[in-house]
Enzyme design. Structure first.
Site, PDB file in Angstrom:
ATOM      1  CE  LYS A 164      -2.858   2.841   2.952  1.00  0.00           C
ATOM      2  NZ  LYS A 164      -3.307   3.073   4.317  1.00  0.00           N
TER       3      LYS A 164
ATOM      4  CG  ASP B 165      -7.809   3.462   1.122  1.00  0.00           C
ATOM      5  OD1 ASP B 165      -8.767   2.837   0.603  1.00  0.00           O
ATOM      6  OD2 ASP B 165      -7.658   4.691   0.980  1.00  0.00           O
TER       7      ASP B 165
END
Length: 211
Positions: A121, A139
């Site tokens: 991420k 997310d």
């Protein structure tokens, strides 16, 4: 390859949230964005921005973070949560940047995920925002809403990332995350989504099944 259904979803998101690239984490340099993204794990961007406003003045360089006192840095970032691990990772990450990359933030997935505290991420945030390489950031908003829209059935963020890479056109990889964050904050909240105001109702599995 994007299906007609996926294109319709993206068209609505483009209309509602524009195709402008924005970064919700305040930063002036690539290394500041890297540290802000590490801090953003399990924490809101708004809270991170409050913390980094003073943090980046106190530690104005990678070298300053690399030499930081662990306990002091923990106190500086305490309000972002998980501060023991975050402080340890930030110091180690900055040391790695100095010793392995001459103080520059690397750009490949392999190099970035080799840094302390950096997963896919965070790496994708850097790749997309700093190096403008098509990257999908998964997310909590992207995970929740992509499942509601039927773009993935997976729970694991990496598997969701690969699912989205298959169904989204590359020119929307970065945009999708930005638009979904805005959409998640604006309408599609986790506990009380404002379904009556949502233009994506007919694509939403949760809405159809009354969840």
């Amino acid at each position: 390859m994007a299906t007609k259904r996926t294109k319709e979803i993206l068209n609505i998101l483009d209309e509602q949230y524009t195709t402008e690239y924005v970064c919700y984490l305040n930063h002036a340099t690539p290394w500041q964005l890297l540290i802000a993204t590490i801090l953003s794990a399990q924490c809101t961007d708004a809270r991170v921005n409050i913390v980094t406003k003073d943090l980046f003045q106190k530690y104005p360089s990678i070298e300053a973070f690399a030499k930081a006192d662990l306990k002091e840095l923990e106190q500086d970032i305490h309000s972002t949560g998980f501060y023991h691990n975050k402080a340890k990772n930030i110091i180690e990450c900055c040391r790695q940047l100095i010793t392995e990359y001459q103080g520059e933030v690397p750009h490949t997935m392999e190099e970035l995920t080799g840094l302390a505290g950096v997963g896919r991420k965070t790496a994708n945030v850097i790749r997309g925002n700093v190096y403008h390489e098509p990257s999908i950031v998964v997310d909590t908003h992207v995970k929740r809403i992509s499942k509601r829209l039927g773009l993935t059935k997976e729970e694991d963020p990496e598997k969701i990332e690969y699912d989205l890479m298959k169904v989204l056109p590359k020119d929307h990889w970065i945009l999708y995350n930005l638009q979904i964050i805005a959409f998640g904050r604006d309408l599609c909240e986790a506990r009380s989504p404002k379904c009556e105001l949502c233009r994506l109702q007919k694509y939403c599995g949760d809405y159809k099944h009354g969840k």
